[in-house]
Design an enzyme around this catalytic site. Structure first.
Site, mmCIF file in Angstrom:
data_model
loop_
_atom_site.group_PDB
_atom_site.id
_atom_site.type_symbol
_atom_site.label_atom_id
_atom_site.label_comp_id
_atom_site.label_asym_id
_atom_site.label_seq_id
_atom_site.Cartn_x
_atom_site.Cartn_y
_atom_site.Cartn_z
ATOM 1 N N ASN A 10 0.895 -1.211 0.180
ATOM 2 C CA ASN A 10 -0.033 -0.148 0.019
ATOM 3 C C ASN A 10 0.843 1.206 -0.156
ATOM 4 O OD1 ASN A 10 -2.009 2.101 0.535
ATOM 5 N ND2 ASN A 10 -2.114 1.512 2.695
ATOM 6 N N LYS A 12 -0.008 4.354 -0.011
ATOM 7 C CA LYS A 12 -0.449 5.274 0.367
ATOM 8 C C LYS A 12 -0.135 6.743 -0.482
ATOM 9 C CE LYS A 12 0.055 3.101 4.668
ATOM 10 N NZ LYS A 12 0.221 2.997 6.352
ATOM 11 N N HIS A 93 -9.311 1.665 5.172
ATOM 12 C CA HIS A 93 -8.133 1.789 5.776
ATOM 13 C C HIS A 93 -8.320 2.905 6.894
ATOM 14 C CE1 HIS A 93 -3.783 2.490 6.471
ATOM 15 N NE2 HIS A 93 -3.612 1.547 5.965
ATOM 16 N N GLU A 95 -6.231 5.044 8.105
ATOM 17 C CA GLU A 95 -5.816 6.197 7.732
ATOM 18 C C GLU A 95 -7.294 7.035 7.353
ATOM 19 O OE1 GLU A 95 -2.382 5.495 5.665
ATOM 20 O OE2 GLU A 95 -1.294 4.879 7.514
ATOM 21 N N GLU A 163 -5.172 -4.625 10.823
ATOM 22 C CA GLU A 163 -3.976 -3.638 11.009
ATOM 23 C C GLU A 163 -4.319 -2.784 12.251
ATOM 24 O OE1 GLU A 163 -2.233 -2.492 6.841
ATOM 25 O OE2 GLU A 163 -3.658 -1.165 7.290
ATOM 26 N N GLY A 169 3.327 2.116 10.683
ATOM 27 C CA GLY A 169 4.388 3.119 10.651
ATOM 28 C C GLY A 169 4.912 3.368 11.913
ATOM 29 N N SER A 208 3.816 -2.422 10.114
ATOM 30 C CA SER A 208 5.400 -2.535 10.666
ATOM 31 C C SER A 208 5.773 -3.717 10.164
ATOM 32 C CB SER A 208 5.456 -2.126 11.897
ATOM 33 O OG SER A 208 5.452 -0.687 12.097
HETATM 34 O O1 LIG Z 1 -1.075 0.769 6.984
HETATM 35 C C1 LIG Z 1 -0.280 -0.180 6.572
HETATM 36 C C2 LIG Z 1 -0.673 -0.917 5.135
HETATM 37 O O2 LIG Z 1 -1.944 -0.482 4.704
HETATM 38 C C3 LIG Z 1 0.951 -0.613 7.107
HETATM 39 O O3 LIG Z 1 1.651 0.557 7.003
HETATM 40 P P1 LIG Z 1 3.481 0.131 7.565
HETATM 41 O O4 LIG Z 1 3.752 -1.236 7.015
HETATM 42 O O5 LIG Z 1 4.197 1.646 7.207
HETATM 43 O O6 LIG Z 1 2.989 0.158 9.054
#
Ligand SMILES: O=C(CO)COP(=O)(O)O
Length: 248
Positions: A10, A12, A93, A95, A163, A169, A208
């Site tokens: 992803n 982002k 997601h 976010e 997640e 992150g 992560s």
């Molecule tokens: O949100 C994520 C994937 O959708 C995970 O992000 P990270 O792998 O950067 O922690």
């Protein structure tokens, strides 16, 4: 039931036409791992060039609007991303839940709209740190699944991603036991909702994931793959995760 591993990236709000060059080595690694499915969700503007550049990879969107078309300035429909070359989309997601105020009901509507257009869906769930600290992680995830998984979901088009928000992150991950516990609960909840079809649904872990922890996470019960943010941005970081999946 045997479920093929899925390693999904992803990007982002990252990437550019120049960074699509990373897809070449990722596609090579995917071709060398025929037992693993590899997918990458990219910003809307990169879907078409990514699909053209890497026909061997599943390219997807990070979100779609729930309506088929209409007066929704700035939004993009499932039919549009499919026409651009996407074969799947992410929905719900964390976010988008945090930044755009999306709810589990919104995620449900987006997943259903994407499925109507023939897209596969990776639907996300996961608790906040405060919810985990309060001992509510399991109940939060169950409630999100209850509200967001479409009735007719099955493993041919539907994937769930767990997640935990506090692991995204941050470099922090739950223990393998904590991951296994949530994935078992998610599987049970899916079974309650969609019956035997739940056995075919892949449940990804995200938060992560990197080359160094992917092997252990992917070998955990009921973990059928990974949804990878930061480590999906370069082939150097993403390919070891594909290779780890291939060794399971
Ligand atoms: O949100 C994520 C994937 O959708 C995970 O992000 P990270 O792998 O950067 O922690």
């Amino acid at each position: 039931m045997m479920r093929r591993k899925l390693v999904a990236g992803n990007w982002k709000m990252n990437g550019s036409l120049a960074t699509l060059a990373e897809l070449d080595a990722i596609a090579q690694a995917a071709a060398a791992a025929p037992g693993v499915d590899v997918a990458i969700a990219v910003p809307f503007t990169l879907i078409h060039p990514a699909a053209v550049r890497a026909p061997g990879l599943a390219i997807g969107a990070e979100d779609v609007h729930e309506a088929e078309s209409g007066a929704h300035t700035g939004c993009v429909s499932a039919a549009m991303v499919r026409e651009a070359g996407a074969s799947f989309t992410i929905a719900g997601h964390s976010e988008r839940r945090a930044d755009q105020g999306e709810t589990s009901h919104d995620a449900w509507a987006k997943a259903a709209a994407a499925h109507r257009q023939g897209l596969n869906v990776i639907l996300c769930c996961g608790e906040t740190e405060a919810e985990r600290d309060a001992g509510r992680a399991e109940r939060v995830v169950q409630a999100q699944i209850e509200k967001s998984v479409p009735d007719h979901a099955d493993g041919r088009w539907f994937t769930l991603a767990y997640e935990p928000r506090w692991a995204i992150g941050t470099g922090r991950t739950p223990t393998l036991d904590e991951i296994a516990a949530i994935h078992a609960i998610a599987r049970a909840k899916l079974r309650h909702m969609i019956g035997d079809a739940a056995d075919g649904v892949r449940i990804l872990y995200g938060g992560s994931v990197v080359g160094g922890n992917a092997g252990d996470i992917l070998a955990t019960d009921n973990v059928d793959g990974a949804l990878v943010g930061g480590a999906s941005l370069t082939a150097a970081k993403f390919v070891p995760i594909i290779e780890a999946a291939a060794r399971i």
